[in-house]
Write an enzyme that holds these catalytic residues in place. Structure first.
Site, PDB file in Angstrom:
ATOM      1  N   ASN A 105      -7.299   1.829   9.982  1.00  0.00           N
ATOM      2  CA  ASN A 105      -7.120   0.385  10.217  1.00  0.00           C
ATOM      3  C   ASN A 105      -5.926   0.131  11.137  1.00  0.00           C
ATOM      4  OD1 ASN A 105      -9.003  -1.468   8.585  1.00  0.00           O
ATOM      5  ND2 ASN A 105      -8.487   0.137   7.110  1.00  0.00           N
ATOM      6  N   ILE A 184       4.672  -3.355  -3.418  1.00  0.00           N
ATOM      7  CA  ILE A 184       5.660  -3.908  -2.480  1.00  0.00           C
ATOM      8  C   ILE A 184       6.837  -4.478  -3.273  1.00  0.00           C
ATOM      9  CG2 ILE A 184       6.012  -5.712  -0.729  1.00  0.00           C
ATOM     10  CD1 ILE A 184       4.286  -3.346   0.170  1.00  0.00           C
ATOM     11  N   HIS A 200      -8.339  -4.636   1.084  1.00  0.00           N
ATOM     12  CA  HIS A 200      -8.846  -3.919  -0.083  1.00  0.00           C
ATOM     13  C   HIS A 200     -10.345  -3.676   0.142  1.00  0.00           C
ATOM     14  CE1 HIS A 200      -8.984  -2.654  -4.267  1.00  0.00           C
ATOM     15  NE2 HIS A 200     -10.122  -3.305  -4.359  1.00  0.00           N
ATOM     16  N   GLU A 270     -14.083  -3.066   7.778  1.00  0.00           N
ATOM     17  CA  GLU A 270     -12.630  -3.299   7.667  1.00  0.00           C
ATOM     18  C   GLU A 270     -11.976  -3.347   9.040  1.00  0.00           C
ATOM     19  OE1 GLU A 270     -10.337  -0.831   5.038  1.00  0.00           O
ATOM     20  OE2 GLU A 270     -11.988  -0.630   3.627  1.00  0.00           O
TER      21      GLU A 270
HETATM   22  C1  GRF Z   1      -9.001   1.286   3.334  1.00  0.00           C
HETATM   23  O1  GRF Z   1     -10.223   1.515   2.725  1.00  0.00           O
HETATM   24  C2  GRF Z   1      -8.353   0.060   2.774  1.00  0.00           C
HETATM   25  O2  GRF Z   1      -9.266  -0.890   2.351  1.00  0.00           O
HETATM   26  C3  GRF Z   1      -7.587   0.599   1.592  1.00  0.00           C
HETATM   27  O3  GRF Z   1      -7.127   1.857   2.005  1.00  0.00           O
HETATM   28  C4  GRF Z   1      -7.992   2.378   2.998  1.00  0.00           C
HETATM   29  C5  GRF Z   1      -7.133   2.733   4.173  1.00  0.00           C
HETATM   30  O4  GRF Z   1      -7.870   3.451   5.120  1.00  0.00           O
HETATM   31  N1  GRF Z   1      -6.544  -0.297   1.201  1.00  0.00           N
HETATM   32  P1  GRF Z   1      -7.188   3.847   6.495  1.00  0.00           P
HETATM   33  O5  GRF Z   1      -5.913   4.611   6.180  1.00  0.00           O
HETATM   34  O6  GRF Z   1      -6.917   2.594   7.254  1.00  0.00           O
HETATM   35  O7  GRF Z   1      -8.201   4.714   7.182  1.00  0.00           O
END
Ligand code: GRF
Length: 306
Positions: A105, A184, A200, A270
């Protein structure tokens, strides 16, 4: 990009927002444990921009728009009602991203900042795992990395307050949690109200809270028989996954899905969702309904809130 250069540029450039209505000058000192990475102590000067906007939606619900940077915590009690006036150019925002893992992400948001689809820059990465994929990627791109919390076997201790000071030295406006597995600190939440988001991998409030992370989420979704899942982006409060929901995207749960297959389908969404939300955040298109629910104003149709 050298860390030192980033610090100096971030600390002393006169980044003044043309839409700001109040300013206060803050003086803060970089956190001592942080200095080992950036050199001698420096007093840095930071501007605090506070601006509140009163608006009326098509259905007459009162909406309040937050355009200010995260430093508005320092300006508590200051609020202005903006009058109708021509839109000024929106200041580019400074983003901090927090990761614990691969950081896919983080990468997609970073790429969007480079292509210009997000009106901001990732100025610092925070991780609790100094050698995770996200941290390696950041170093490769010249993005400063802060390890928080420090490993237990190191003598250095970085408190929540120290982290706030460090982030302020980078003039961070917004914090994006992207797979950061630590809670946090309260100091950070207080210092950055309405400015910390998390993603999430389920449709909250289902399958969220302590213990619901990684594949555990997707296994629980499949075991429940739910036919739909998908990512949720929400504001962060003192608890796991309970802050106000800002955006969601739905994906189907297929009859023969494994947790890995479902996770990949959700993760694909995401990446798109977090970039869209980051763009809205940096373009000041987030509006608060009077009952406290945050909404995103459509770029194409400004009368459309989701
Ligand atoms: C994602 O599935 C997000 O929803 C969760 O942790 C994962 C992170 O994935 N909070 P990445 O490190 O961005 O590949």
């Amino acid at each position: 990009m050298e860390i030192q250069n980033v610090i100096l540029r971030g600390s002393f450039s006169p980044a003044v927002s043309s839409i700001q209505t109040r300013k206060s000058r803050l003086f803060t000192k970089l956190a001592a444990p942080f200095l080992s990475e950036i050199g001698s102590p420096k007093w840095v000067s930071m501007k605090c921009d506070c601006s509140f906007h009163s608006d009326t939606s098509p259905n007459k619900t009162i909406l309040q728009r937050c355009r200010n940077s995260a430093q508005k915590a320092e300006c508590k009690g200051i609020s202005d009602v903006e009058e109708d006036k021509p839109k000024a150019k929106i200041r580019r925002k400074n983003l901090a991203v927090f990761v614990s893992g691969g950081g896919s992400n983080f990468r997609s948001i970073h790429e969007a900042t480079l292509t210009g689809s997000v009106n901001g820059d990732i100025v610092v990465l925070v991780t609790n795992k100094h050698d995770c994929g996200g941290a390696e990627y950041a170093r490769g791109k010249g993005i400063p990395v802060i390890v928080f919390p420090k490993r237990k076997d190191t003598e250095e201790v970085l408190s929540g307050e120290d982290l706030v000071i460090a982030l302020r030295s980078f003039k961070v406006d917004f914090i994006l949690l992207a797979g950061y597995l630590k809670l946090i600190p309260a100091a950070l939440i207080q210092a950055y109200p309405k400015a910390i988001l998390n993603i999430h991998p389920s449709l909250l409030p289902a399958f969220g809270g302590k213990g619901y992370y990684g594949m555990k989420v997707h296994k629980a979704v499949i075991a429940s028989g739910a036919r739909y899942s998908g990512p949720t982006i929400h504001y962060v409060d003192e608890h796991y996954d309970t802050g106000r929901i800002l955006a969601q995207r739905v994906v189907p749960v297929l009859a023969n899905d494994t947790a890995e297959e479902l996770a990949a389908r959700v993760l694909h969404e995401e990446h798109k969702l977090y970039v869209e939300v980051s763009a809205a955040l940096c373009e000041e298109r987030i509006t608060w309904r009077e009952d406290g629910v945050p909404l995103i104003q459509s770029k194409e149709n400004p009368n459309d809130y989701r």
